[in-house]
Design an enzyme around this catalytic site. Structure first.
Site, PDB file in Angstrom:
ATOM      1  N   ASP A  92      -8.428 -20.996  -7.643  1.00  0.00           N
ATOM      2  CA  ASP A  92      -8.667 -21.941  -8.741  1.00  0.00           C
ATOM      3  C   ASP A  92      -8.205 -21.318 -10.058  1.00  0.00           C
ATOM      4  O   ASP A  92      -8.194 -20.097 -10.191  1.00  0.00           O
ATOM      5  CB  ASP A  92     -10.170 -22.224  -8.919  1.00  0.00           C
ATOM      6  CG  ASP A  92     -10.805 -22.744  -7.655  1.00  0.00           C
ATOM      7  OD1 ASP A  92     -10.081 -23.365  -6.862  1.00  0.00           O
ATOM      8  OD2 ASP A  92     -12.013 -22.508  -7.478  1.00  0.00           O
ATOM      9  N   VAL A  93      -7.924 -22.176 -11.010  1.00  0.00           N
ATOM     10  CA  VAL A  93      -7.468 -21.671 -12.314  1.00  0.00           C
ATOM     11  C   VAL A  93      -8.495 -20.702 -12.919  1.00  0.00           C
ATOM     12  O   VAL A  93      -8.135 -19.707 -13.551  1.00  0.00           O
ATOM     13  CB  VAL A  93      -7.100 -22.865 -13.250  1.00  0.00           C
ATOM     14  CG1 VAL A  93      -8.302 -23.660 -13.644  1.00  0.00           C
ATOM     15  CG2 VAL A  93      -6.333 -22.403 -14.460  1.00  0.00           C
TER      16      VAL A  93
END
Ligand code: URA
Length: 231
Positions: A92-93
């Site tokens: 995930d970012v």
């Protein structure tokens, strides 16, 4: 093996042959898959070079090669490599830590295919005090909206009673979207910070956030071997 200009010099000097026949015409075409191209009689290896990079991804980078909506993408951190690199799986970012980048699609497929079950370890800093019973639930299986999670290994590695924060080290063999965050949400301990510390036999080691190194051939072979054995 040479720049265009250097290659033209080699061709003009009569040093290049295709299937044993010297070619002196600049711009002549040959299919590298079905012919043998040689310089001074020595066949040239034209197979594309495979590259494997281990990056310590910082928070805020999207793990795709290109994304017009992303402020920053992981490949921006690996400068000076001509081959187009693609992340192996996703983080995930907001997740940090170990991610592999490669131009070897076959390797990437093997590392991410669910049937190969490569173990991935995360350090999850979560809100509240995680109990032994909750750790047991994490390891035996948690019902998420896309099904029950496979057996995992979950241990409490630190507890800060003043800040009411627990650090859970969790190893999963699946790679579902936002899996660790969703598992932690399911036991009512939301993730504050998530870091992937290990992937198969690899660990982030001394790489600082944003730093990278090449994988050794031995490491690549070990991972491929691991993928071929785990079912
Ligand atoms: N699990 C998550 O929730 N996020 C990741 O980035 C990786 C695993």
């Amino acid at each position: 093996m040479a720049s265009r200009r250097e290659a033209e010099k080699l061709i003009s000097a009569g040093r290049v042959s295709v299937n044993g026949r010297v070619i002196m015409e600049l711009g002549a075409k040959a299919d590298p898959d079905s012919t043998t191209i040689a310089v001074d009689g020595k066949p040239v290896d034209l197979r594309p070079k495979t590259i494997y990079v281990l990056l310590n991804k910082p928070k805020g980078y999207t793990s795709t090669r290109r994304d017009p909506h992303a402020a920053r993408v992981v490949v921006d951190l690996v400068k000076g490599i001509e081959a187009p690199l693609y992340p192996v799986g996703r983080l995930d970012v907001d997740t940090e830590g170990l991610i592999i980048l490669t131009n070897d699609g076959d390797f990437s497929f093997k590392m991410t295919h669910p049937k190969h079950n490569i173990p991935k370890t995360y350090r999850a800093e979560v809100r509240g005090k995680v109990t032994q019973e909750e750790l047991r639930r994490l390891s035996t299986g948690i019902m998420l909206n896309d099904g029950i999670t496979a057996p995992a290994r979950a241990i409490l590695s630190a507890l800060n009673t003043v800040r009411q924060v627990s650090i859970v080290e969790i190893t999963i063999r699946e790679g579902r979207k936002r899996q660790v965050r969703r598992m932690m949400d399911a036991i009512n301990h939301s993730v504050i910070k998530l870091t992937r510390t290990r992937f198969g036999n690899l660990s982030i080691g001394r790489l600082k956030s944003g730093e990278w190194r090449f994988l050794t051939q031995k490491e690549v072979h070990f991972l491929l071997d691991m993928a071929s054995k785990t079912k």
